[in-house]
Design an enzyme around this catalytic site. Structure first.
Site, PDB file in Angstrom:
ATOM      1  N   HIS A 233      -3.194  -5.854 -12.111  1.00 36.25           N
ATOM      2  CA  HIS A 233      -3.356  -4.782 -11.114  1.00 36.25           C
ATOM      3  C   HIS A 233      -2.025  -4.138 -10.778  1.00 36.25           C
ATOM      4  O   HIS A 233      -1.970  -3.224  -9.951  1.00 36.25           O
ATOM      5  CB  HIS A 233      -4.017  -5.308  -9.854  1.00 36.25           C
ATOM      6  CG  HIS A 233      -3.110  -6.012  -8.881  1.00 36.25           C
ATOM      7  ND1 HIS A 233      -2.221  -6.997  -9.253  1.00 36.25           N
ATOM      8  CD2 HIS A 233      -2.972  -5.879  -7.531  1.00 36.25           C
ATOM      9  CE1 HIS A 233      -1.571  -7.430  -8.176  1.00 36.25           C
ATOM     10  NE2 HIS A 233      -2.000  -6.764  -7.136  1.00 36.25           N
TER      11      HIS A 233
ATOM     12  N   PRO B  10       0.216   0.051 -11.319  1.00 37.91           N
ATOM     13  CA  PRO B  10       1.504   0.556 -10.825  1.00 37.91           C
ATOM     14  C   PRO B  10       2.630  -0.448 -11.039  1.00 37.91           C
ATOM     15  O   PRO B  10       2.390  -1.659 -11.156  1.00 37.91           O
ATOM     16  CB  PRO B  10       1.230   0.755  -9.336  1.00 37.91           C
ATOM     17  CG  PRO B  10       0.244  -0.325  -9.013  1.00 37.91           C
ATOM     18  CD  PRO B  10      -0.620  -0.475 -10.236  1.00 37.91           C
TER      19      PRO B  10
ATOM     20  N   SER C 235       6.372  -0.204  -9.261  1.00 37.46           N
ATOM     21  CA  SER C 235       6.986  -0.384  -7.946  1.00 37.46           C
ATOM     22  C   SER C 235       7.410   0.989  -7.453  1.00 37.46           C
ATOM     23  O   SER C 235       7.107   2.001  -8.095  1.00 37.46           O
ATOM     24  CB  SER C 235       8.208  -1.311  -8.036  1.00 37.46           C
ATOM     25  OG  SER C 235       9.248  -0.669  -8.763  1.00 37.46           O
ATOM     26  N   MET C 236       8.146   1.013  -6.331  1.00 37.05           N
ATOM     27  CA  MET C 236       8.605   2.290  -5.776  1.00 37.05           C
ATOM     28  C   MET C 236       9.522   3.055  -6.721  1.00 37.05           C
ATOM     29  O   MET C 236       9.697   4.266  -6.568  1.00 37.05           O
ATOM     30  CB  MET C 236       9.349   2.054  -4.459  1.00 37.05           C
ATOM     31  CG  MET C 236       8.474   1.557  -3.338  1.00 37.05           C
ATOM     32  SD  MET C 236       9.432   1.179  -1.855  1.00 37.05           S
ATOM     33  CE  MET C 236       9.802   2.826  -1.239  1.00 37.05           C
TER      34      MET C 236
ATOM     35  N   GLU D 260       1.570   8.179  -3.533  1.00 43.34           N
ATOM     36  CA  GLU D 260       2.642   8.762  -4.345  1.00 43.34           C
ATOM     37  C   GLU D 260       2.199  10.069  -4.990  1.00 43.34           C
ATOM     38  O   GLU D 260       1.021  10.251  -5.310  1.00 43.34           O
ATOM     39  CB  GLU D 260       3.062   7.791  -5.461  1.00 43.34           C
ATOM     40  CG  GLU D 260       3.815   6.577  -4.957  1.00 43.34           C
ATOM     41  CD  GLU D 260       4.289   5.668  -6.058  1.00 43.34           C
ATOM     42  OE1 GLU D 260       5.204   4.860  -5.791  1.00 43.34           O
ATOM     43  OE2 GLU D 260       3.772   5.732  -7.194  1.00 43.34           O
TER      44      GLU D 260
ATOM     45  N   HIS E  55       0.839  -1.194   0.000  1.00 43.47           N
ATOM     46  CA  HIS E  55       0.000   0.000   0.000  1.00 43.47           C
ATOM     47  C   HIS E  55       0.878   1.249   0.000  1.00 43.47           C
ATOM     48  O   HIS E  55       1.919   1.284   0.667  1.00 43.47           O
ATOM     49  CB  HIS E  55      -0.923   0.002   1.216  1.00 43.47           C
ATOM     50  CG  HIS E  55      -1.904  -1.130   1.193  1.00 43.47           C
ATOM     51  ND1 HIS E  55      -2.534  -1.592   2.326  1.00 43.47           N
ATOM     52  CD2 HIS E  55      -2.348  -1.912   0.171  1.00 43.47           C
ATOM     53  CE1 HIS E  55      -3.339  -2.593   1.998  1.00 43.47           C
ATOM     54  NE2 HIS E  55      -3.235  -2.812   0.703  1.00 43.47           N
TER      55      HIS E  55
END
Length: 422
Positions: free
Chosen positions: A340, A316, A318-319, A174, A171
């Site tokens: 997803h 999305p 990733s970070m 951003e 979770h």
């Protein structure tokens, strides 16, 4: 042209898998096959390119079912999903990124401490804001009370205190910039402890029923509730409620983030508010009645997004990777579904063994985010390549916006930080 490959599951059952150019782990394939052989699966299962092994059933999976539902296939993060808002701001409006991250972290409880008990940083505690209390009492409390009065085992202790909070794991919140340098707020969260309790409770109800009927299952977590049982309707009411809780949870967080950001933007409009130029909101852990191939069926999407023709969704990476805003192409083979996210390439503990904090810092260079051990399980290398995942599903969705984060807020879990690399 369709991108899927056929995986034979035995007993004449198949899985249509979008896996060209991406790897499916063997235990995920075994898990898919076990699920596909359930007698009430409608036509076939669909596996998205982000597919990976998961508790209960495979993440990145579509389960179309007739007259039965598998609670563990929805999972315990019921209603988990994403929201993305395009604002009026451009990237240059935000200069002091550490200050911005701190403001978001102060506005939205996140993470987990004290095993989720008293003093947990990821909850509001015993005195939630009046706005949270109002939403709970006017929109949610009565329906929840009816559910847990009939099913006391579904009662969670942290309902009100977690409404409007982020959680842990994958979770996140951003700030991203698209290709035209417009700023987006993107967030990912679910139904928190409330959904966890409902999912776990009804999974156990299904296991008890299957045991009573002497049903042999390839995996106990594939226990199901048939439509003829009262628990079927009770579960659907409870899961629908948890999905609504998750939806409101994201809406509340988005409003609090917007409020926190406005004073820090280098430009203020005459409206004196964050203007939503576009909003996309979608579940990706849920069950719903839908019509496919002329029949009304239950569709369970575990880690998958509805992608009917024209539907907007959020995928999305990733970070440290892009997020895609996509438009659905309405593929009947996937039951109108896409991935997803990028999907995990390895488990959390494996990621914390493989990657060091230096690896994580390098992979998230240019992103204002946590670089400590408590989020190492979420380092970009733990995920599949989002570009390969997008290529594998080019027949399911088309990109509308490509976003790149410059601020990322994640809640670490104290229980995982002890196994991190250095």
């Amino acid at each position: 042209m369709s991108n899927f490959e056929i995986i034979e599951a035995g007993d004449g059952r198949i899985i249509k898998a979008w896996r060209k150019g991406v790897k499916f782990e063997e235990k995920a394939i075994d898990q898919l096959k076990n699920t596909a052989r359930l007698p009430f699966i409608y036509k076939w299962m669909a596996a998205m390119p982000d597919t990976h092994w998961g508790m209960g059933s495979t993440v990145g999976t579509v389960l179309p079912t007739r007259d039965a539902v598998v609670p563990a296939a929805v999972g315990v993060d019921i209603g988990c999903g994403m929201m993305a808002v395009r604002t009026q701001f451009r990237r240059e409006a935000f200069a002091s990124l550490p200050e911005i991250r701190a403001a978001i972290e102060a506005a939205v409880p996140h993470g987990r401490t004290n095993n989720g008990g008293v003093g947990d940083v990821g909850a509001w505690g015993s005195d939630p804001p009046q706005g949270i209390l109002y939403v709970w009492e006017t929109e949610l409390a009565r329906e929840y009370e009816a559910i847990v009065t009939k099913h006391p085992g579904a009662l969670a202790k942290n309902t009100l205190s977690q409404l409007g909070t982020l959680g842990t794991g994958n979770h996140f919140i951003e700030l991203c910039a698209d290709e035209e340098e417009r700023v987006w707020i993107v967030l990912h969260s679910g139904s928190r402890g409330l959904g966890n309790k409902i999912g776990g409770y009804f999974t156990n109800v299904a296991k008890e029923l299957c045991a009573r009927w002497f049903i042999q299952l390839p995996d106990p977590d594939l226990a199901f509730l048939p439509r003829r049982e009262p628990a079927f309707d009770d579960y659907l009411k409870a899961v629908t409620f948890a999905q609504r809780f998750a939806w409101r949870n994201r809406e509340i967080m988005m409003e609090n983030i917007k409020t926190a950001l406005l004073p820090l933007a280098g430009e203020v409009t005459e409206a004196g508010e964050v203007i939503e130029e576009e909003r996309i909101h979608c579940h990706h852990n849920y069950v719903a009645w839908e019509s496919h191939f002329g029949e009304n069926i239950l569709v369970t999407r575990k880690g998958a997004v509805r992608a009917r023709l024209g539907d907007l969704g959020i995928i999305p990476g990733s970070m440290g990777a892009r997020t895609y805003i996509v438009r659905g192409l309405g593929s009947p083979d996937s039951f109108h579904t896409c991935s997803h996210g990028a999907g995990r390439a390895m488990g959390r503990r494996e990621a914390m063994r493989q990657f060091t904090l230096a690896d994580h810092a390098k992979a998230t260079e240019g992103v204002e985010c946590r670089k400590d051990a408590s989020v190492l399980d979420e380092t970009p290398g733990a995920y599949k390549d989002i570009e390969a995942v997008m290529a594998a599903q080019s027949d399911l969705v088309e990109p509308v916006y490509r976003l790149k984060q410059f601020v990322c807020v994640k809640g670490g879990d104290e229980k995982l930080s002890g196994v991190a690399g250095v």
